[in-house]
Design a protein around this motif. Structure first.
Motif, PDB file in Angstrom:
ATOM      1  N   MET A   1       0.816  -1.209   0.000  1.00 47.47           N
ATOM      2  CA  MET A   1       0.000   0.000   0.000  1.00 47.47           C
ATOM      3  C   MET A   1       0.854   1.264   0.000  1.00 47.47           C
ATOM      4  SD  MET A   1      -2.944   1.133   2.723  1.00 47.47           S
ATOM      5  CE  MET A   1      -3.818   2.679   2.515  1.00 47.47           C
ATOM      6  N   THR A   2       1.887   1.284   0.856  1.00 44.59           N
ATOM      7  CA  THR A   2       2.731   2.480   0.932  1.00 44.59           C
ATOM      8  C   THR A   2       3.497   2.705  -0.371  1.00 44.59           C
ATOM      9  OG1 THR A   2       4.489   1.165   1.973  1.00 44.59           O
ATOM     10  CG2 THR A   2       3.000   2.362   3.436  1.00 44.59           C
ATOM     11  N   GLU A   3       3.870   1.615  -1.049  1.00 40.79           N
ATOM     12  CA  GLU A   3       4.561   1.759  -2.321  1.00 40.79           C
ATOM     13  C   GLU A   3       3.652   2.422  -3.344  1.00 40.79           C
ATOM     14  OE1 GLU A   3       5.848  -2.122  -3.392  1.00 40.79           O
ATOM     15  OE2 GLU A   3       7.483  -2.173  -1.931  1.00 40.79           O
ATOM     16  N   ASN A   4       2.381   2.054  -3.340  1.00 42.65           N
ATOM     17  CA  ASN A   4       1.425   2.672  -4.258  1.00 42.65           C
ATOM     18  C   ASN A   4       1.216   4.145  -3.924  1.00 42.65           C
ATOM     19  OD1 ASN A   4       1.055   0.219  -5.577  1.00 42.65           O
ATOM     20  ND2 ASN A   4      -0.705  -0.357  -4.333  1.00 42.65           N
ATOM     21  N   LEU A   5       1.153   4.449  -2.633  1.00 42.64           N
ATOM     22  CA  LEU A   5       0.994   5.842  -2.215  1.00 42.64           C
ATOM     23  C   LEU A   5       2.202   6.686  -2.612  1.00 42.64           C
ATOM     24  CD1 LEU A   5      -0.583   5.447   1.344  1.00 42.64           C
ATOM     25  CD2 LEU A   5      -1.626   6.605  -0.604  1.00 42.64           C
ATOM     26  N   GLU A   6       3.389   6.105  -2.475  1.00 47.50           N
ATOM     27  CA  GLU A   6       4.601   6.836  -2.859  1.00 47.50           C
ATOM     28  C   GLU A   6       4.620   7.093  -4.361  1.00 47.50           C
ATOM     29  OE1 GLU A   6       9.460   6.687  -2.253  1.00 47.50           O
ATOM     30  OE2 GLU A   6       8.226   4.975  -1.662  1.00 47.50           O
ATOM     31  N   ALA A   7       4.223   6.083  -5.149  1.00 41.17           N
ATOM     32  CA  ALA A   7       4.165   6.255  -6.603  1.00 41.17           C
ATOM     33  C   ALA A   7       3.162   7.348  -6.974  1.00 41.17           C
ATOM     34  CB  ALA A   7       3.787   4.934  -7.265  1.00 41.17           C
ATOM     35  N   LEU A   8       2.015   7.353  -6.276  1.00 43.65           N
ATOM     36  CA  LEU A   8       0.993   8.378  -6.527  1.00 43.65           C
ATOM     37  C   LEU A   8       1.522   9.765  -6.166  1.00 43.65           C
ATOM     38  CD1 LEU A   8      -1.915   9.105  -7.307  1.00 43.65           C
ATOM     39  CD2 LEU A   8      -2.579   8.612  -4.938  1.00 43.65           C
ATOM     40  N   ALA A   9       2.255   9.854  -5.059  1.00 44.39           N
ATOM     41  CA  ALA A   9       2.819  11.136  -4.640  1.00 44.39           C
ATOM     42  C   ALA A   9       3.781  11.677  -5.696  1.00 44.39           C
ATOM     43  CB  ALA A   9       3.532  10.980  -3.302  1.00 44.39           C
ATOM     44  N   LYS A  10       4.587  10.803  -6.265  1.00 40.33           N
ATOM     45  CA  LYS A  10       5.548  11.248  -7.290  1.00 40.33           C
ATOM     46  C   LYS A  10       4.833  11.698  -8.555  1.00 40.33           C
ATOM     47  CE  LYS A  10       9.411   8.526  -5.533  1.00 40.33           C
ATOM     48  NZ  LYS A  10      10.326   7.393  -5.752  1.00 40.33           N
ATOM     49  N   ILE A  11       3.707  11.062  -8.870  1.00 41.14           N
ATOM     50  CA  ILE A  11       2.907  11.503 -10.020  1.00 41.14           C
ATOM     51  C   ILE A  11       2.362  12.904  -9.760  1.00 41.14           C
ATOM     52  CG2 ILE A  11       0.775  11.087 -11.310  1.00 41.14           C
ATOM     53  CD1 ILE A  11       1.286   8.082 -10.923  1.00 41.14           C
ATOM     54  N   ARG A  23       0.054  15.132   1.153  1.00 44.62           N
ATOM     55  CA  ARG A  23      -0.954  14.323   1.841  1.00 44.62           C
ATOM     56  C   ARG A  23      -0.649  12.832   1.712  1.00 44.62           C
ATOM     57  NH1 ARG A  23      -5.110  18.262   0.223  1.00 44.62           N
ATOM     58  NH2 ARG A  23      -5.628  16.985  -1.600  1.00 44.62           N
ATOM     59  N   CYS A  24      -0.159  12.442   0.543  1.00 42.67           N
ATOM     60  CA  CYS A  24       0.227  11.036   0.344  1.00 42.67           C
ATOM     61  C   CYS A  24       1.390  10.664   1.254  1.00 42.67           C
ATOM     62  CB  CYS A  24       0.611  10.788  -1.111  1.00 42.67           C
ATOM     63  SG  CYS A  24      -0.771  10.787  -2.274  1.00 42.67           S
ATOM     64  N   TYR A  25       2.403  11.529   1.300  1.00 39.87           N
ATOM     65  CA  TYR A  25       3.559  11.249   2.147  1.00 39.87           C
ATOM     66  C   TYR A  25       3.164  11.218   3.629  1.00 39.87           C
ATOM     67  CZ  TYR A  25       6.683  11.922  -1.855  1.00 39.87           C
ATOM     68  OH  TYR A  25       7.325  11.797  -3.054  1.00 39.87           O
ATOM     69  N   ALA A  26       2.258  12.105   4.027  1.00 38.61           N
ATOM     70  CA  ALA A  26       1.789  12.112   5.417  1.00 38.61           C
ATOM     71  C   ALA A  26       1.059  10.816   5.746  1.00 38.61           C
ATOM     72  CB  ALA A  26       0.874  13.314   5.647  1.00 38.61           C
ATOM     73  N   ARG A  27       0.294  10.312   4.783  1.00 37.05           N
ATOM     74  CA  ARG A  27      -0.423   9.059   4.989  1.00 37.05           C
ATOM     75  C   ARG A  27       0.556   7.888   5.121  1.00 37.05           C
ATOM     76  NH1 ARG A  27      -4.167   6.355   7.450  1.00 37.05           N
ATOM     77  NH2 ARG A  27      -4.978   4.594   6.288  1.00 37.05           N
ATOM     78  N   ILE A  28       1.589   7.887   4.313  1.00 31.46           N
ATOM     79  CA  ILE A  28       2.617   6.837   4.391  1.00 31.46           C
ATOM     80  C   ILE A  28       3.254   6.837   5.777  1.00 31.46           C
ATOM     81  CG2 ILE A  28       4.866   6.076   3.529  1.00 31.46           C
ATOM     82  CD1 ILE A  28       4.040   7.220   0.789  1.00 31.46           C
ATOM     83  N   LEU A  29       3.606   8.031   6.259  1.00 28.60           N
ATOM     84  CA  LEU A  29       4.249   8.135   7.565  1.00 28.60           C
ATOM     85  C   LEU A  29       3.335   7.620   8.672  1.00 28.60           C
ATOM     86  CD1 LEU A  29       6.534   8.983   9.399  1.00 28.60           C
ATOM     87  CD2 LEU A  29       5.653  11.328   9.337  1.00 28.60           C
ATOM     88  N   LYS A  30       2.065   7.928   8.600  1.00 28.09           N
ATOM     89  CA  LYS A  30       1.123   7.445   9.613  1.00 28.09           C
ATOM     90  C   LYS A  30       1.061   5.919   9.629  1.00 28.09           C
ATOM     91  CE  LYS A  30      -1.956  11.442   9.968  1.00 28.09           C
ATOM     92  NZ  LYS A  30      -3.341  11.938   9.761  1.00 28.09           N
TER      93      LYS A  30
END
Length: 288
Positions: A1-11, A23-30
């Motif tokens: 899940m976090t890998e997908n969020l990181e990919a989305l953040a980079k997009i 917001r994506c990076y904050a979600r990953i950290l949580k």
């Protein structure tokens, strides 16, 4: 899940949508924070007040891991004040840091936990969570320049001892393991002047990048021997910008925080290099 969020953040970043990326990076950290350490809620707080020992079992896994990595004493690299470090069984070029159980770490005592409830700026009882927080915030924002003096972090793995953070191990160009600074000086006292210059370069890097590092202790540094030029690498960033004072008034003013770091740095030089090379340059001489 976090890998997908990181990919989305980079997009999002590629399209200039920095707010959505944050917001994506904050979600990953949580998610990382939830995985890395057990919750210290009201139940644990009351147990500490009453003196009831907390469970030393690893945090409960609330997800289904693809694999559980088994660590044992044959893979042990070292035991610190707050964490235990193992060689990654799949790759000797990596290591896995595991938080020590309740009441076994310097910042994970009953007194420290209760104190942190009222002073949340103190060091986290989970060193892994503290360091993950730093890597996902400041280190990520600095980008590649940060890794000039730091190992890379490759995420979370699930082990038989609980969740762990995976880091790059630092080796010399000849394949040998880079030595902790104190051990390097003990074996090679003739390198003291050279090490002093490397430490000055590191200190200048910290000031130029706006990083505040207070944990000036030999176990946190290694000396890497390279053909491209030797360097000092900080291998423990969990307490960057945390002086761990009851009332950290120094953070009200940047100049006071910088002065505090300089005092810590000069004390470090005197402790480890003073006995070998004599008086250490002060003030502006640090950057000469």
């Amino acid at each position: 899940m976090t890998e997908n969020l990181e990919a989305l953040a980079k997009i999002y970043e590629s399209y200039g949508e920095t707010r959505k990326a944050k917001r994506c990076y904050a979600r990953i950290l949580k998610i990382w924070e939830k995985v890395l350490a057990p919750d210290y809620g009201l139940k644990c707080f009351l147990a500490d007040i009453l003196g009831i020992p907390l469970s030393k079992q690893p945090p409960k896994i609330f997800y289904k891991p693809q694999r559980i990595i088994h660590l044992n004493e044959n893979l042990l690299l070292g035991i610190g004040e707050n964490r235990i470090c193992f060689i990654h069984p799949d790759d000797p070029g990596l290591c896995i840091k595991i938080d020590r159980p309740w009441d076994e770490g310097r910042y994970n005592t009953r007194r420290k936990r209760m104190k942190r409830v009222f002073m949340p700026w103190l060091s986290d009882f989970s060193s892994n969570r503290e360091e993950a927080r730093f890597y996902w915030k400041k280190a990520r924002r600095l980008g590649e320049i940060f890794y000039l003096y730091a190992p890379r972090c490759y995420g979370i793995v699930t082990t038989n001892l609980g969740p762990g953070l995976v880091f790059e191990r630092i080796f010399n160009d000849d394949g040998t393991k880079s030595l902790r600074l104190g051990l390097h000086l003990k074996r090679h006292p003739e390198d003291a002047e050279h090490v002093l210059e490397l430490l000055k370069e590191l200190y200048q890097h910290l000031t130029e990048t706006g990083l505040l590092f207070y944990s000036w202790s030999s176990p946190n540094f290694v000396v890497q021997k390279r053909k491209a030029g030797d360097r000092i690498v900080i291998i423990d960033w969990k307490s960057e910008s945390r002086p761990n004072m009851d009332f950290p008034a120094i953070h009200l003013f940047r100049s006071l925080a910088q002065r505090k770091m300089e005092e810590k740095f000069l004390g470090f030089l005197e402790r480890y290099l003073g006995p070998i090379i004599g008086p250490i340059p002060m003030g502006s001489d640090l950057e000469s």
